[in-house]
Scaffold this motif. Structure first.
Motif, short mmCIF file in Angstrom:
data_model
loop_
_atom_site.label_atom_id
_atom_site.label_comp_id
_atom_site.label_asym_id
_atom_site.label_seq_id
_atom_site.Cartn_x
_atom_site.Cartn_y
_atom_site.Cartn_z
N LEU A 282 52.51 83.34 35.11
CA LEU A 282 53.45 83.75 36.15
C LEU A 282 53.52 82.70 37.26
CD1 LEU A 282 52.88 87.60 36.56
CD2 LEU A 282 54.94 86.45 35.75
N HIS A 283 52.36 82.23 37.69
CA HIS A 283 52.32 81.24 38.75
C HIS A 283 53.04 79.95 38.32
CE1 HIS A 283 49.00 84.00 39.52
NE2 HIS A 283 49.05 83.65 40.79
N MET A 284 52.80 79.55 37.08
CA MET A 284 53.44 78.34 36.56
C MET A 284 54.96 78.52 36.50
SD MET A 284 50.92 77.27 33.42
CE MET A 284 49.27 76.63 33.70
N GLY A 285 55.39 79.67 36.00
CA GLY A 285 56.82 79.92 35.91
C GLY A 285 57.49 79.93 37.27
N MET A 286 56.83 80.55 38.26
CA MET A 286 57.39 80.58 39.60
C MET A 286 57.47 79.18 40.19
SD MET A 286 58.23 83.69 40.32
CE MET A 286 58.43 83.59 42.10
#
Length: 207
Positions: A111-115
């Protein structure tokens, strides 16, 4: 004779209402409760699993029965040296008890990477939402918020489907997959349940 004065409709009230609505909305990306339930009997749900994968941790696999599938020839010998296959391709199945065990999960912050990777595009959409609100167009602002949610959630999914940014699977996990006739090696992508559970919601802050 024209005075040169242009009279415009005063939309201050619409602007204030739209800004109020925009300021009271959050765009949340992740795994909501209505998508958290799993269908494979795990003790934790998709939201809990997503948290563990993001930050790392220990997951307990309870004692359970598993069925493995293989192919046999007409003479009774195993095909493909007894290698496990998917259920649809098998003609021979056996059930086995698997003792409880624990798995240590390394951080895989999808999730952090995608954001992070969608930040610029999301920021532009949020800017457009603000412009719409300043024009008194609350509906258009809502559209932009939803587009931002789509972009961010799709980016998180892309991190999983690509797989090349995440810590590789351990050999034990790969063996477990092969025992179920699954040969995929991408982290976080086995049955697809976690991937499908990722989405977004636009909701009021006081909801």
């Amino acid at each position: 004779m024209k005075s040169g004065l242009t009279i415009r409709v005063d939309n201050l009230r619409d602007v204030l209402d739209a800004l109020k609505q925009l300021g009271n909305k959050d765009v949340l990306v992740g795994i909501p409760s209505d998508r958290a339930e799993r269908q494979d009997g795990m003790e934790i749900n998709n939201a809990e699993l997503g948290y563990l994968h993001s930050f790392g941790g220990t997951i307990r696999i309870p004692e359970h029965m598993t069925t493995v599938y293989r192919q046999i020839s007409d003479d009774g010998s195993f095909k493909r040296n007894g290698q496990f296959v998917q259920k649809a391709k098998s003609n021979f199945a056996t059930s086995h008890k698997v003792a409880a065990y624990s798995v240590q999960l390394p951080p895989r912050p999808f999730l952090h990477m995608g954001m992070a990777q969608s930040r610029d595009e999301v920021a532009e959409l949020m800017k457009q939402a603000a412009v719409a609100a300043l024009s008194g167009n609350a509906d258009q602002a809502e559209v932009m918020l939803n587009r931002a949610g789509v972009v961010a959630s799709q980016a998180a999914k892309q991190v999983i489907t690509a797989g090349d940014q995440l810590t590789p699977l351990s050999e034990r996990t790969l063996e477990s997959r092969r025992s179920r006739g699954r040969n995929g090696t991408k982290p976080l992508y086995d049955t697809g349940q976690l991937l499908r559970s990722i989405t977004y919601v636009v909701r009021s802050k006081n909801a």
